[in-house]
Design a protein around this motif. Structure first.
Motif, mmCIF file in Angstrom:
data_model
loop_
_atom_site.group_PDB
_atom_site.id
_atom_site.type_symbol
_atom_site.label_atom_id
_atom_site.label_comp_id
_atom_site.label_asym_id
_atom_site.label_seq_id
_atom_site.Cartn_x
_atom_site.Cartn_y
_atom_site.Cartn_z
ATOM 1 N N LEU A 68 -1.711 12.386 3.281
ATOM 2 C CA LEU A 68 -1.367 11.722 2.023
ATOM 3 C C LEU A 68 -0.600 12.673 1.119
ATOM 4 C CD1 LEU A 68 -1.535 9.474 -0.098
ATOM 5 C CD2 LEU A 68 -3.838 10.301 -0.674
ATOM 6 N N GLY A 69 -1.061 13.914 1.026
ATOM 7 C CA GLY A 69 -0.386 14.894 0.192
ATOM 8 C C GLY A 69 1.013 15.199 0.682
ATOM 9 N N GLU A 70 1.186 15.280 1.993
ATOM 10 C CA GLU A 70 2.511 15.516 2.559
ATOM 11 C C GLU A 70 3.461 14.378 2.216
ATOM 12 O OE1 GLU A 70 0.721 17.918 6.446
ATOM 13 O OE2 GLU A 70 1.302 15.808 6.582
ATOM 14 N N GLN A 71 2.959 13.147 2.286
ATOM 15 C CA GLN A 71 3.790 11.990 1.959
ATOM 16 C C GLN A 71 4.145 11.966 0.474
ATOM 17 O OE1 GLN A 71 5.273 9.913 3.969
ATOM 18 N NE2 GLN A 71 6.198 8.709 2.322
ATOM 19 N N GLN A 72 3.174 12.322 -0.382
ATOM 20 C CA GLN A 72 3.441 12.382 -1.822
ATOM 21 C C GLN A 72 4.563 13.370 -2.131
ATOM 22 O OE1 GLN A 72 -0.499 13.450 -3.042
ATOM 23 N NE2 GLN A 72 -1.087 11.343 -3.574
ATOM 24 N N GLU A 73 4.505 14.528 -1.504
ATOM 25 C CA GLU A 73 5.522 15.545 -1.752
ATOM 26 C C GLU A 73 6.881 15.134 -1.179
ATOM 27 O OE1 GLU A 73 5.339 18.661 -3.439
ATOM 28 O OE2 GLU A 73 3.544 17.703 -4.229
ATOM 29 N N PHE A 74 6.865 14.504 -0.003
ATOM 30 C CA PHE A 74 8.114 14.007 0.575
ATOM 31 C C PHE A 74 8.762 12.980 -0.357
ATOM 32 C CE2 PHE A 74 10.508 10.940 3.100
ATOM 33 C CZ PHE A 74 11.371 11.771 3.806
ATOM 34 N N ASN A 80 -1.231 14.569 -12.199
ATOM 35 C CA ASN A 80 -1.547 14.038 -10.877
ATOM 36 C C ASN A 80 -0.901 14.875 -9.779
ATOM 37 O OD1 ASN A 80 -2.970 11.908 -12.018
ATOM 38 N ND2 ASN A 80 -1.204 10.546 -12.045
ATOM 39 N N TYR A 81 -1.362 14.659 -8.554
ATOM 40 C CA TYR A 81 -0.724 15.290 -7.410
ATOM 41 C C TYR A 81 0.766 14.928 -7.378
ATOM 42 C CZ TYR A 81 -5.402 16.177 -5.441
ATOM 43 O OH TYR A 81 -6.675 16.609 -5.234
ATOM 44 N N ALA A 82 1.579 15.891 -6.923
ATOM 45 C CA ALA A 82 3.025 15.686 -6.783
ATOM 46 C C ALA A 82 3.708 15.349 -8.104
ATOM 47 C CB ALA A 82 3.329 14.618 -5.730
ATOM 48 N N ASN A 103 4.670 11.986 -13.726
ATOM 49 C CA ASN A 103 3.249 12.211 -13.425
ATOM 50 C C ASN A 103 2.886 11.654 -12.048
ATOM 51 O OD1 ASN A 103 0.644 13.055 -13.772
ATOM 52 N ND2 ASN A 103 0.058 11.432 -15.200
ATOM 53 N N GLY A 104 3.288 12.368 -11.012
ATOM 54 C CA GLY A 104 2.975 11.963 -9.650
ATOM 55 C C GLY A 104 3.520 10.582 -9.304
ATOM 56 N N THR A 105 2.811 9.900 -8.410
ATOM 57 C CA THR A 105 3.249 8.569 -7.992
ATOM 58 C C THR A 105 2.934 7.513 -9.049
ATOM 59 O OG1 THR A 105 1.155 8.278 -6.796
ATOM 60 C CG2 THR A 105 3.023 9.107 -5.534
ATOM 61 N N ASP A 159 4.126 7.473 -12.014
ATOM 62 C CA ASP A 159 5.399 7.215 -12.693
ATOM 63 C C ASP A 159 6.496 7.002 -11.667
ATOM 64 O OD1 ASP A 159 4.111 7.611 -15.091
ATOM 65 O OD2 ASP A 159 4.861 9.657 -15.380
ATOM 66 N N SER A 160 7.333 6.007 -11.898
ATOM 67 C CA SER A 160 8.462 5.774 -11.003
ATOM 68 C C SER A 160 9.698 6.534 -11.451
ATOM 69 C CB SER A 160 8.781 4.272 -10.929
ATOM 70 O OG SER A 160 9.124 3.778 -12.216
ATOM 71 N N GLN A 161 9.721 6.939 -12.726
ATOM 72 C CA GLN A 161 10.867 7.652 -13.272
ATOM 73 C C GLN A 161 10.388 8.782 -14.167
ATOM 74 O OE1 GLN A 161 14.023 7.006 -12.375
ATOM 75 N NE2 GLN A 161 13.359 5.285 -11.081
ATOM 76 N N PHE A 162 11.313 9.649 -14.526
ATOM 77 C CA PHE A 162 11.012 10.690 -15.503
ATOM 78 C C PHE A 162 10.732 10.072 -16.873
ATOM 79 C CE2 PHE A 162 13.391 14.098 -13.036
ATOM 80 C CZ PHE A 162 12.285 14.919 -12.883
ATOM 81 N N ARG A 163 9.879 10.726 -17.636
ATOM 82 C CA ARG A 163 9.761 10.410 -19.057
ATOM 83 C C ARG A 163 10.285 11.618 -19.842
ATOM 84 N NH1 ARG A 163 3.384 10.120 -20.563
ATOM 85 N NH2 ARG A 163 3.113 9.360 -18.435
#
Length: 394
Positions: free
Chosen positions: A40-46, A299-301, A324-326, A328-332
């Motif tokens: 899961l962590g690998e996918q988050q970082e990818f 959050n992670y990633a 904030n990790g997954t 958020d879909s975009q930067f704030r």
């Protein structure tokens, strides 16, 4: 492919590692045990790397970085550094992020002198160098560990009225949570480990997932966030509670400063780190004043982007964004010192005096004379040794 149209000059990225196995931090010292990255962590970082690719390597993006190679990596344009401690969860997170940033491509093939065409393994995997920083090499990325003054800081927090009051508020919840903690202590000082246990079990233990009462995970996160914010901030910018970012800022300043030079090739500087520097950074820049939601553990990633550009007056300026990790879909857009962007000179001027820019300075700042390379320095004539004159006497 290289695009030379207008855009950013460069960016410094502070990225948190991905999901990992259970992780224990000693509440008295914040020294920690090993943990390992999960699929899961690998996918988050990818996915984070893919997001950064679309943001900074896409010529149609308003945040496109000038003159950066978009498909085949130019390793001279990237600097990547990662904490290599524990079970390499942070280092391996960096590699996963880079797979998303510069994915495999057949464009990376090359032709040998004899005419043979060679495609790297895995369909054109791109190997990006990562500087791994071991615990013993430098305190830059793990500056709170073995820091005596930081341990004094922790001790003061645990006897403060704010801690006592929050501990009393949390007591009924921690009593109700006890049956779900196994051998984990439900003392409020242990709140980080309490949340981590609940979160890991809730993520990977199906039975636990089904029986944990509603809101228990959220409540554990709330109290853990409160404690982590107090642990890794301070009442003054150069306070010892802010040490995670105080040792990282010199690298940030150096990277941004180099990007302003015509001879510089580096367009992107990536620091793969733990959650702690984020808390300190948001506090020292006053970002939490206008965005109080970011006061807790990221959050992670998650990633902070310090983007460098030229303003209309020809000055180099810095803007800070956060994802904030997954979640958020975009930067704030965040504000530093009340502004969405400030000149690079102002950014450095307001924070440089807080930095710890060498192992020698870290030893002095932490009252450490033996561990982490401090034994090579001579403090025999130092009037501040053991805290005399600083107020940090235990």
């Amino acid at each position: 492919m290289v695009n030379t149209t207008a855009g950013l000059i460069g960016v410094v990225l502070l990225a948190r590692h991905g999901d990992r196995t259970a992780y224990y931090q000693d509440p008295v010292t914040y020294n920690s045990t090993q943990s390992y990255i999960t699929p899961l962590g690998e996918q988050q970082e990818f996915e984070l790397g893919s997001f950064l690719r679309n943001t900074y390597l896409n010529p149609d993006s308003p945040s496109f970085i000038q003159n950066i190679s978009t498909d085949v990596v130019n390793v001279d344009q990237l600097t990547v550094r990662a904490d290599a401690g524990g079970g390499n969860v942070i280092l391996n997170s960096a590699y996963a992020l880079l797979q998303g940033l510069y994915p495999s491509t057949k464009k990376s093939e090359l032709t040998l002198a004899n005419g043979t065409t060679i495609l790297p393994p895995l369909g054109g995997y791109q190997y990006v160098p990562v500087q791994s920083l071991e615990f013993w090499q430098s305190p830059s990325l793990t500056s709170w560990m073995e820091c005596e003054y930081f341990q004094y800081h922790l001790a003061r927090i645990y006897v403060s009225s704010a801690f006592t009051n929050m501990s009393a508020t949390a007591a009924p919840f921690l009593t109700a949570l006890k049956p779900y903690l196994g051998s984990v202590s439900n003392n409020f000082t242990n709140m980080w480990n309490i949340y981590d246990h609940v979160n890991v079990q809730y993520t990977y233990n199906k039975t636990y997932y089904e029986i944990l009462p509603p809101t228990f995970l959220q409540q554990a996160r709330y109290y853990s966030d409160w404690l982590q914010h107090n642990v890794f901030t301070d009442s003054v910018q150069n306070g010892i509670g802010q040490i995670p970012i105080r040792t990282l800022l010199p690298e940030v300043f150096w990277a941004l400063g180099n990007m302003t030079k015509a001879s510089n090739q580096v367009k992107m500087n990536i620091q793969e780190i733990d959650y702690k520097p984020f808390i300190s950074l948001f506090n020292v820049t006053n970002a939490t004043v206008t965005d109080p939601e970011i006061t807790g553990t990221v959050n992670y990633a998650s990633v902070v982007a310090l983007e460098l550009s030229l303003n209309s007056q020809g000055q180099h300026e810095v803007s800070m964004k956060f994802k904030n990790g997954t979640q958020d879909s975009q930067f704030r857009q965040l504000k530093m010192f009340g502004n969405t962007s400030i000149t690079l000179d102002s950014f450095i001027h307001q924070l440089f005096w807080t930095t710890i820019n060498s192992t020698n300075n870290w030893c002095f700042s932490c009252n450490q004379t033996v561990l982490r390379g401090c034994s090579v320095f001579n403090y025999s004539n130092d009037p501040f040794l053991y805290g005399y004159g600083t107020g940090y006497t235990g």
